[in-house]
Design a protein around this motif. Sequence first.
Motif, PDB file in Angstrom:
ATOM      1  N   ALA A 178       0.829  -1.208   0.000  1.00 42.92           N
ATOM      2  CA  ALA A 178       0.000   0.000   0.000  1.00 42.92           C
ATOM      3  C   ALA A 178       0.861   1.254   0.000  1.00 42.92           C
ATOM      4  N   HIS A 179       1.948   1.230   0.764  1.00 47.19           N
ATOM      5  CA  HIS A 179       2.837   2.386   0.809  1.00 47.19           C
ATOM      6  C   HIS A 179       3.480   2.622  -0.560  1.00 47.19           C
ATOM      7  N   ARG A 180       3.949   1.559  -1.182  1.00 45.70           N
ATOM      8  CA  ARG A 180       4.550   1.709  -2.512  1.00 45.70           C
ATOM      9  C   ARG A 180       3.535   2.255  -3.517  1.00 45.70           C
ATOM     10  N   ALA A 181       2.288   1.833  -3.385  1.00 41.94           N
ATOM     11  CA  ALA A 181       1.249   2.344  -4.278  1.00 41.94           C
ATOM     12  C   ALA A 181       0.986   3.824  -4.025  1.00 41.94           C
ATOM     13  N   LEU A 182       0.984   4.220  -2.764  1.00 41.28           N
ATOM     14  CA  LEU A 182       0.699   5.616  -2.429  1.00 41.28           C
ATOM     15  C   LEU A 182       1.749   6.578  -2.972  1.00 41.28           C
ATOM     16  N   VAL A 183       3.007   6.155  -3.033  1.00 45.79           N
ATOM     17  CA  VAL A 183       4.038   7.058  -3.549  1.00 45.79           C
ATOM     18  C   VAL A 183       4.174   6.975  -5.068  1.00 45.79           C
ATOM     19  N   ASP A 184       3.319   6.194  -5.704  1.00 44.43           N
ATOM     20  CA  ASP A 184       3.261   6.134  -7.164  1.00 44.43           C
ATOM     21  C   ASP A 184       2.382   7.286  -7.648  1.00 44.43           C
ATOM     22  N   ASP A 185       2.961   8.226  -8.372  1.00 44.83           N
ATOM     23  CA  ASP A 185       2.185   9.412  -8.755  1.00 44.83           C
ATOM     24  C   ASP A 185       1.143   9.140  -9.826  1.00 44.83           C
ATOM     25  N   ALA A 288      18.018  11.284   1.307  1.00 52.03           N
ATOM     26  CA  ALA A 288      17.011  10.224   1.296  1.00 52.03           C
ATOM     27  C   ALA A 288      16.163  10.191   0.040  1.00 52.03           C
ATOM     28  N   GLY A 289      16.446  11.066  -0.914  1.00 48.96           N
ATOM     29  CA  GLY A 289      15.770  10.992  -2.194  1.00 48.96           C
ATOM     30  C   GLY A 289      14.452  11.724  -2.307  1.00 48.96           C
ATOM     31  N   ALA A 290      13.986  12.362  -1.230  1.00 50.71           N
ATOM     32  CA  ALA A 290      12.733  13.117  -1.277  1.00 50.71           C
ATOM     33  C   ALA A 290      12.837  14.315  -0.349  1.00 50.71           C
ATOM     34  N   ALA A 291      12.258  15.439  -0.763  1.00 52.43           N
ATOM     35  CA  ALA A 291      12.356  16.667   0.025  1.00 52.43           C
ATOM     36  C   ALA A 291      11.526  16.587   1.302  1.00 52.43           C
ATOM     37  N   VAL A 292      10.453  15.797   1.281  1.00 51.12           N
ATOM     38  CA  VAL A 292       9.580  15.676   2.449  1.00 51.12           C
ATOM     39  C   VAL A 292       9.391  14.191   2.768  1.00 51.12           C
ATOM     40  N   GLN A 293       9.179  13.903   4.049  1.00 45.85           N
ATOM     41  CA  GLN A 293       9.136  12.514   4.489  1.00 45.85           C
ATOM     42  C   GLN A 293       7.964  11.745   3.879  1.00 45.85           C
ATOM     43  N   GLY A 294       6.851  12.436   3.627  1.00 46.18           N
ATOM     44  CA  GLY A 294       5.682  11.758   3.081  1.00 46.18           C
ATOM     45  C   GLY A 294       5.886  11.208   1.683  1.00 46.18           C
ATOM     46  N   LEU A 295       6.937  11.649   0.989  1.00 49.70           N
ATOM     47  CA  LEU A 295       7.236  11.147  -0.358  1.00 49.70           C
ATOM     48  C   LEU A 295       8.360  10.105  -0.344  1.00 49.70           C
ATOM     49  N   HIS A 296       8.819   9.740   0.846  1.00 53.59           N
ATOM     50  CA  HIS A 296       9.926   8.789   0.974  1.00 53.59           C
ATOM     51  C   HIS A 296       9.544   7.436   0.374  1.00 53.59           C
ATOM     52  N   GLN A 297      10.404   6.907  -0.465  1.00 57.34           N
ATOM     53  CA  GLN A 297      10.180   5.586  -1.057  1.00 57.34           C
ATOM     54  C   GLN A 297      10.461   4.510  -0.009  1.00 57.34           C
TER      55      GLN A 297
END
Length: 300
Positions: A178-185, A288-297
């Motif tokens: 689910a997490h991987r799906a959520l960070v899929d734009d 970590a590859g993302a400016a904000v934690q909510g976009l962390h892969q």
Amino acid sequence: MPHSDASPHLPASARVATRFFPLSPALRPYLSTIYLTEVAVPGGARVEDHLHPEWANMRFIEGEAPLAAVGGRPADPAPRFVVTGPTSHATYFAAGNMRLWGIGVLPMGWAKFLSLPADELADRSCDGDAHPAFASFAPLAAALRQVNDVDAAVALIDAHFCALLPHAPPDDPAILAAHRALVDDELSSVADLSAKLALSERSIERLSHRAFGFSPKLLLRRQRFLRSLGRFMLDPSMAWIDTMDHHYYDQAQFTRDFQRFMGMSPRDYAARPKPILGAAAVARAAAAGAAVQGLHQPGG
């Protein structure tokens, strides 16, 4: 090591620095980063900022207690070991002279290390020393107060979480999926999420509240907003129309989301100094590859 330093909005004699540190491979499915924020301001002053919505965090504070509030509540002094659940509103904080160790806890980590459903602490903070759900981390809070060396403190945090892994429950693969799906734009609806995970929408709803803190519909809306905000954090010279996620119908819809999640308009936010998070976003993206934690892969 990725690092952010003083903002041009700070007085010349003030200093704000944030550093991000890598995790052991075993912890990467569960935590986003370990980070250290140090604030030094003269004459009892404080620096103010607004933290965007994010996943959960544990923070261990030495020095002056920052004032903090989620979603427009009255700001109160933070406890020395403060745990904030996943958020869907901005967190206002005002920091004086302090040193803060933080650990970003991803949804898989919340389920791994904590028996408390995520929605019970959503948009809220608590005193980790007093809440029974965080008893296994109280020794870490005490140990960190005795360590001044940065590398030793990072090793201590990492080792503490690693030591908990053999005693933790098995992973639920649906959380990671689910997490991987959520960070899929490209994901745009709860029906898409249900199809991607091969779970009913009712099952997705239960999983979402337990591990992520909010309904799947709100999470999708939050991710869309964070993708837009993340672009601006990396390049504040961009016009908002150019940062908007492609799932937005128009600028009015984006403005409504901005007001919902940050408690202010995009124009007001752009005009405010960001003495801590402005530079930290660039350093976090490098680390970590993302400016904000909510976009962390999510790892794993």
